[in-house]
Write an enzyme that holds these catalytic residues in place. Structure first.
Site, short mmCIF file in Angstrom:
data_model
loop_
_atom_site.label_atom_id
_atom_site.label_comp_id
_atom_site.label_asym_id
_atom_site.label_seq_id
_atom_site.Cartn_x
_atom_site.Cartn_y
_atom_site.Cartn_z
N GLY A 50 51.05 -11.46 10.48
CA GLY A 50 50.10 -12.35 11.12
C GLY A 50 48.72 -11.94 10.66
N GLU A 51 47.86 -11.65 11.61
CA GLU A 51 46.51 -11.20 11.27
C GLU A 51 46.29 -9.90 12.05
OE1 GLU A 51 42.95 -10.66 9.84
OE2 GLU A 51 43.12 -10.83 12.02
N SER A 52 46.17 -8.81 11.31
CA SER A 52 46.22 -7.50 11.95
C SER A 52 45.04 -7.24 12.88
CB SER A 52 46.35 -6.40 10.91
OG SER A 52 45.25 -6.42 10.02
N CYS A 81 53.99 -6.48 7.20
CA CYS A 81 52.70 -7.00 6.75
C CYS A 81 51.57 -6.62 7.73
CB CYS A 81 52.80 -8.49 6.48
SG CYS A 81 51.53 -9.06 5.37
N ARG A 107 44.04 -3.64 2.84
CA ARG A 107 44.38 -5.01 3.22
C ARG A 107 44.12 -5.99 2.08
NH1 ARG A 107 41.68 -6.45 8.87
NH2 ARG A 107 42.66 -8.44 8.35
N ILE A 139 52.58 -12.33 1.43
CA ILE A 139 51.59 -13.34 1.83
C ILE A 139 50.31 -12.61 2.23
CG2 ILE A 139 51.05 -15.26 3.38
CD1 ILE A 139 54.14 -15.51 3.83
N ARG A 140 49.27 -12.75 1.43
CA ARG A 140 48.00 -12.03 1.67
C ARG A 140 48.32 -10.58 2.10
NH1 ARG A 140 43.39 -14.03 1.89
NH2 ARG A 140 42.65 -13.04 3.77
N HIS A 176 57.65 -9.80 3.81
CA HIS A 176 58.21 -10.49 4.99
C HIS A 176 59.72 -10.72 4.87
CE1 HIS A 176 54.40 -11.85 6.93
NE2 HIS A 176 53.93 -11.68 5.71
N GLU A 178 61.67 -11.39 7.11
CA GLU A 178 62.08 -12.43 8.08
C GLU A 178 61.97 -13.83 7.48
OE1 GLU A 178 59.24 -11.00 7.95
OE2 GLU A 178 57.64 -12.29 8.73
N1 GLN Z 1 46.23 -10.36 5.49
C1 GLN Z 1 46.73 -10.08 6.81
C2 GLN Z 1 45.98 -8.92 7.45
O1 GLN Z 1 45.25 -8.26 6.80
C3 GLN Z 1 48.21 -9.77 6.77
C4 GLN Z 1 48.97 -10.97 6.26
C5 GLN Z 1 50.37 -11.10 6.78
O2 GLN Z 1 50.77 -10.49 7.78
N2 GLN Z 1 51.10 -11.95 6.13
O3 GLN Z 1 46.13 -8.69 8.61
#
Ligand code: GLN
Length: 196
Positions: A50-52, A81, A107, A139-140, A176, A178
């Site tokens: 997600g977004e940490s 992630c 990150r 993903i990112r 990921h 999942e």
């Molecule tokens: N870029 C996100 C972060 O820095 C992580 C991306 C992800 O969980 N797919 O939190």
């Protein structure tokens, strides 16, 4: 008969539903965790992607930090992630961290042009890991730039970038599992012994 496993997936933000679906597919009871008291009685916890920064801020807001650290002292925890970033000791940006794993993380390590990509990884700890590569979706994604103390590398890209590590009952993946139909990482996580 042994008591059936019950796994929690931290559901503050991010890709928690996909993990729940895989555990249910594997016949394992898995529940969304939104409050600290729901950690009671779990045999393991997944912290999703997600977004940490958001996950960290919500964890502080909901008084999750101490309960999560106490839970992790005796139970398996797997961060994917953003979850991996949240579990790390050190990250290149300032944000709330559980500081469990002895890893340093950078990150968004793969830049804009390659926001998302998939590669086949050899992960020898998995079933058939030597012969059947694991399809890893990034993903990112973050990378692991340093692995210290008892943390060990369990997967790297062909250029040597570390993308998965383990420290006892703690597991982290920059990608990921999942989001694939290969459930071997979930099975591996279920095989990690708890200490309770
Ligand atoms: N870029 C996100 C972060 O820095 C992580 C991306 C992800 O969980 N797919 O939190």
């Amino acid at each position: 008969m042994e008591k059936p496993l019950k796994i929690g997936v931290l559901a503050l933000q991010g890709a928690f539903i996909e993990h729940l679906k895989i555990f249910s597919h594997l016949g394992v009871s898995a529940v969304e965790i939104r409050l600290p008291k729901q950690l009671d009685g779990l045999d393991g916890l997944v912290i999703p992607g997600g977004e940490s920064t958001t996950i960290g801020k919500l964890a502080v807001m909901y008084n999750f930090m101490e309960p999560l650290i106490e839970f992790a002292a005796v139970n398996p925890v797997w961060g994917t992630c953003a979850g991996m970033i949240f579990m790390a000791k050190k990250v290149d940006l300032a944000q709330p961290l559980l500081g469990l794993m002895n890893i340093t993380v950078r990150r968004n390590a793969f830049g804009r042009q390659v926001d998302s990509f998939q590669v086949n990884l050899n992960v020898s700890v998995l079933n058939d890991g030597e012969t059947k590569p694991f399809p890893a979706v990034f993903i990112r994604a973050p990378e692991i730039v340093e692995v210290e103390k008892d943390a060990v590398v369990i997967a790297e890209l062909s250029d040597g970038t570390v993308v998965a590590a383990q420290e006892g009952k703690w597991l982290v993946t920059a990608f990921h599992p999942e989001l694939t139909d290969d459930y071997r990482f979930h099975c591996y996580f279920l095989s990690l012994p708890g200490g309770a």
